[in-house]
Design a protein around this motif. Structure first.
Motif, PDB file in Angstrom:
ATOM      1  N   HIS A  80      55.597 -49.557 -51.471  1.00  0.00           N
ATOM      2  CA  HIS A  80      54.241 -49.981 -50.190  1.00  0.00           C
ATOM      3  C   HIS A  80      53.020 -50.132 -50.657  1.00  0.00           C
ATOM      4  O   HIS A  80      52.742 -49.243 -51.427  1.00  0.00           O
ATOM      5  CB  HIS A  80      54.640 -49.571 -48.496  1.00  0.00           C
ATOM      6  N   ALA A  81      53.152 -51.846 -51.157  1.00  0.00           N
ATOM      7  CA  ALA A  81      51.411 -51.976 -52.083  1.00  0.00           C
ATOM      8  C   ALA A  81      50.289 -52.400 -49.891  1.00  0.00           C
ATOM      9  O   ALA A  81      51.282 -53.243 -49.835  1.00  0.00           O
ATOM     10  CB  ALA A  81      51.663 -53.398 -52.478  1.00  0.00           C
ATOM     11  N   ARG A  82      49.720 -51.926 -50.463  1.00  0.00           N
ATOM     12  CA  ARG A  82      48.681 -52.580 -48.953  1.00  0.00           C
ATOM     13  C   ARG A  82      46.827 -52.438 -50.117  1.00  0.00           C
ATOM     14  O   ARG A  82      47.286 -51.514 -51.149  1.00  0.00           O
ATOM     15  CB  ARG A  82      48.754 -51.640 -47.996  1.00  0.00           C
ATOM     16  N   GLN A  83      46.247 -52.642 -49.530  1.00  0.00           N
ATOM     17  CA  GLN A  83      44.712 -51.970 -49.936  1.00  0.00           C
ATOM     18  C   GLN A  83      44.247 -50.398 -50.189  1.00  0.00           C
ATOM     19  O   GLN A  83      43.962 -50.397 -51.253  1.00  0.00           O
ATOM     20  CB  GLN A  83      44.153 -52.324 -48.654  1.00  0.00           C
ATOM     21  N   GLU A  84      45.088 -49.615 -49.323  1.00  0.00           N
ATOM     22  CA  GLU A  84      44.383 -48.413 -49.722  1.00  0.00           C
ATOM     23  C   GLU A  84      45.724 -47.910 -51.022  1.00  0.00           C
ATOM     24  O   GLU A  84      45.068 -47.019 -51.558  1.00  0.00           O
ATOM     25  CB  GLU A  84      44.544 -47.691 -48.108  1.00  0.00           C
ATOM     26  N   GLY A  85      46.548 -48.458 -51.288  1.00  0.00           N
ATOM     27  CA  GLY A  85      47.381 -47.937 -52.646  1.00  0.00           C
ATOM     28  C   GLY A  85      48.648 -48.101 -52.722  1.00  0.00           C
ATOM     29  O   GLY A  85      49.151 -48.783 -51.951  1.00  0.00           O
ATOM     30  N   SER A  86      49.385 -48.094 -53.721  1.00  0.00           N
ATOM     31  CA  SER A  86      51.015 -48.695 -53.799  1.00  0.00           C
ATOM     32  C   SER A  86      51.273 -47.315 -53.723  1.00  0.00           C
ATOM     33  O   SER A  86      51.085 -46.242 -54.950  1.00  0.00           O
ATOM     34  CB  SER A  86      50.465 -49.449 -54.770  1.00  0.00           C
ATOM     35  N   GLY A  87      52.789 -47.002 -53.374  1.00  0.00           N
ATOM     36  CA  GLY A  87      53.688 -45.869 -53.053  1.00  0.00           C
ATOM     37  C   GLY A  87      54.440 -45.996 -51.927  1.00  0.00           C
ATOM     38  O   GLY A  87      54.754 -46.995 -51.156  1.00  0.00           O
ATOM     39  N   TYR A  88      54.603 -44.622 -51.631  1.00  0.00           N
ATOM     40  CA  TYR A  88      55.153 -44.580 -49.971  1.00  0.00           C
ATOM     41  C   TYR A  88      54.466 -44.133 -48.576  1.00  0.00           C
ATOM     42  O   TYR A  88      53.012 -44.043 -49.502  1.00  0.00           O
ATOM     43  CB  TYR A  88      56.084 -42.880 -50.162  1.00  0.00           C
ATOM     44  N   MET A  89      54.697 -43.855 -47.859  1.00  0.00           N
ATOM     45  CA  MET A  89      53.953 -43.950 -46.551  1.00  0.00           C
ATOM     46  C   MET A  89      53.254 -42.560 -46.789  1.00  0.00           C
ATOM     47  O   MET A  89      54.344 -41.560 -46.554  1.00  0.00           O
ATOM     48  CB  MET A  89      54.540 -44.152 -45.317  1.00  0.00           C
ATOM     49  N   ARG A  90      52.277 -42.238 -46.259  1.00  0.00           N
ATOM     50  CA  ARG A  90      51.722 -41.299 -45.891  1.00  0.00           C
ATOM     51  C   ARG A  90      52.676 -40.065 -44.900  1.00  0.00           C
ATOM     52  O   ARG A  90      53.601 -40.778 -44.203  1.00  0.00           O
ATOM     53  CB  ARG A  90      50.270 -41.062 -45.637  1.00  0.00           C
ATOM     54  N   LEU A  91      52.721 -38.911 -44.409  1.00  0.00           N
ATOM     55  CA  LEU A  91      53.537 -37.649 -44.118  1.00  0.00           C
ATOM     56  C   LEU A  91      52.414 -38.661 -42.200  1.00  0.00           C
ATOM     57  O   LEU A  91      51.527 -38.517 -41.981  1.00  0.00           O
ATOM     58  CB  LEU A  91      52.959 -36.694 -43.872  1.00  0.00           C
ATOM     59  N   ARG A  92      53.140 -38.828 -41.077  1.00  0.00           N
ATOM     60  CA  ARG A  92      52.916 -39.140 -40.206  1.00  0.00           C
ATOM     61  C   ARG A  92      52.529 -40.600 -40.063  1.00  0.00           C
ATOM     62  O   ARG A  92      51.732 -40.307 -39.506  1.00  0.00           O
ATOM     63  CB  ARG A  92      53.144 -38.087 -39.619  1.00  0.00           C
ATOM     64  N   SER A  93      52.104 -41.426 -40.749  1.00  0.00           N
ATOM     65  CA  SER A  93      51.208 -42.327 -41.114  1.00  0.00           C
ATOM     66  C   SER A  93      51.963 -43.647 -41.216  1.00  0.00           C
ATOM     67  O   SER A  93      52.645 -43.597 -41.496  1.00  0.00           O
ATOM     68  CB  SER A  93      50.308 -41.890 -42.056  1.00  0.00           C
ATOM     69  N   HIS A  94      51.258 -44.913 -40.953  1.00  0.00           N
ATOM     70  CA  HIS A  94      51.704 -45.686 -40.991  1.00  0.00           C
ATOM     71  C   HIS A  94      50.475 -46.696 -42.952  1.00  0.00           C
ATOM     72  O   HIS A  94      50.604 -47.744 -42.868  1.00  0.00           O
ATOM     73  CB  HIS A  94      51.511 -47.089 -40.293  1.00  0.00           C
ATOM     74  N   GLN A  95      50.046 -45.952 -42.459  1.00  0.00           N
ATOM     75  CA  GLN A  95      49.437 -46.237 -44.608  1.00  0.00           C
ATOM     76  C   GLN A  95      49.870 -45.380 -45.081  1.00  0.00           C
ATOM     77  O   GLN A  95      50.825 -44.557 -45.524  1.00  0.00           O
ATOM     78  CB  GLN A  95      47.913 -45.238 -44.562  1.00  0.00           C
ATOM     79  N   VAL A  96      49.330 -45.874 -46.842  1.00  0.00           N
ATOM     80  CA  VAL A  96      50.153 -45.940 -47.783  1.00  0.00           C
ATOM     81  C   VAL A  96      49.570 -44.903 -48.538  1.00  0.00           C
ATOM     82  O   VAL A  96      48.003 -44.912 -48.357  1.00  0.00           O
ATOM     83  CB  VAL A  96      50.359 -46.571 -48.363  1.00  0.00           C
TER      84      VAL A  96
END
Length: 408
Positions: free
Chosen positions: A129-145
């Protein structure tokens, strides 16, 4: 909260973990309710903060003997893996229970006969996943990357996947990027909710990263050469979005298992066949009927058949086996049936099979719960289940593949 309310302060609690939940989280009971704490292991005394049924690990006061040091520096923040901290015997026992427990609830008392490590050289498929906060997999229990520099569970050919994901975001904005490593290069499929995303802005990525193919929202943007994978003697051009096993090792292991189970059966139906990992190998020695609702996958299978020498006939057709399963009368013409359904399972097809005269059924699955449901249908129809195996291609995660043979 109104202006007279006091802010709620979360209290740190202390307790001992009793078990692992299905998602690999430590389970603790507080006042008769279960709380799930990621990264905690059975037998550990921990300090944690609870909010409803979700807990956050604060400290490990007494570690479990099964705890080991994770090999990836991103473990614990990245949600891609859940079990790198668990030793091998406990890890295999946990995943074996994921298979055996649903079967027991379905009334089938059968144990896993073999646990097979199918990680091979690493995963050839991944979605980042590519988002403003970074590119990779989702964080544990989060919708942030969680921003990744590298992922050690992938094949070496996917080493630059995080860089490609970042480049895609810079070109068109936030997106999800699926990668497949093939013999002819990387196959990259970008998805974005932006309706105005311009495909031409992605085109420079093909030359920059030497991609075999680039797609946007299911449509090909540019192809330098077809993405090719080997399946037995055949070479298959994989369509955009078609299914492949996550590791090449798992595909080979499952195909060998199917071939041995089918034995000398003269007529075989391969249901939910995809692009043909079983059908193309089985057709080296007998004719095969191959069915799937993935029309591009069926076309790719048929093309591979036509360009592969010394194969027996493969009748490849598109058919929705959920809505239109092979009937018991159609099935009775086959000595053996192979099926590898998606996560939803194959309930309608299993019901028809349970009434058929087919001597041997081989079923692979990626969801133990739907497998147990479908297996119970077959056993209820007079089949005996044997040689249940666990095929672990999604290592360090809570996903597990399985396969079994059903005989009249």
């Amino acid at each position: 909260m109104n202006r007279f309310s006091k802010p709620r302060i979360a209290m740190t609690l202390t307790a001992t973990i009793t078990s692992l939940g299905q998602k690999g989280e430590g389970v603790v009971e507080i006042d008769g309710r279960k709380v799930f704490v990621p990264l905690a292991l059975p037998g550990e005394t921990i300090a944690f903060v609870a909010e409803g049924d979700r807990g956050t690990l604060v400290d490990i006061l007494a570690a479990a003997p099964a705890r080991i040091v994770p090999f990836c520096p991103h473990f614990g923040a990245c949600g891609g893996c859940q079990l790198q901290h668990l030793d091998r015997p406990s890890y295999e026992a946990f995943k074996t229970a994921l298979i055996e427990t649903p079967l027991r609830f379905a009334g089938i008392e059968t144990g896993v006969s073999r646990f097979i490590d199918a990680s091979g050289n690493g995963r050839r498929r991944a979605t980042m996943h590519a988002r403003q906060e970074g590119s990779g997999y989702m964080r544990l229990r989060s919708h942030q990357v969680h921003d990744l520099d590298a992922c050690p569970i992938l094949v070496p050919a996917l080493a630059r996947a995080p860089d490609i994901a970042r480049a895609a975001m810079l070109a068109i904005g936030e997106a999800d990027i699926a990668f497949t490593a093939t013999l002819s290069g990387l196959d990259v499929a970008v998805r974005t909710p932006k309706k105005q995303a311009r495909a031409e802005r992605l085109m420079p990525l093909v030359a920059r990263f030497r991609l075999a193919r680039l797609a946007l929202n299911g449509d090909m943007v540019l192809q330098t050469q077809p993405p090719i994978v080997e399946m037995g003697r055949a070479r298959v051009e994989v369509p955009v979005g078609s299914f492949l096993q996550a590791t090449a090792a798992a595909e080979t292991i499952l195909a060998d298992y199917v071939a041995e189970a089918v034995g000398k059966a003269e007529s075989v139906a391969d249901l939910f066949c995809g692009v043909g990992p079983f059908a193309l190998r089985l057709a080296e020695t007998r004719p095969v009927l191959a069915l799937d609702n993935d029309k591009p996958g069926i076309l790719a299978l048929d093309k591979a058949r036509r360009f592969t020498k010394n194969l027996r006939e493969i009748t490849a057709k598109a058919r929705d086996l959920f809505r239109e399963p092979l009937t018991r009368y159609e099935l009775d013409t086959f000595d053996a049936v192979v099926l590898d359904p998606p996560r939803a399972g194959a309930q309608a097809q299993a019901e028809q099979l349970s009434m058929s005269k087919v001597k041997t059924i081989v079923m692979a699955a990626c969801d133990p719960k739907t497998f147990a449901r479908d297996a119970a249908i077959l056993v209820g129809g007079g089949y005996t289940m044997e040689n249940l195996v666990a095929v672990d291609q999604f290592v360090h995660s809570t996903h597990i593949e399985l396969a079994a043979i059903f005989r009249r």
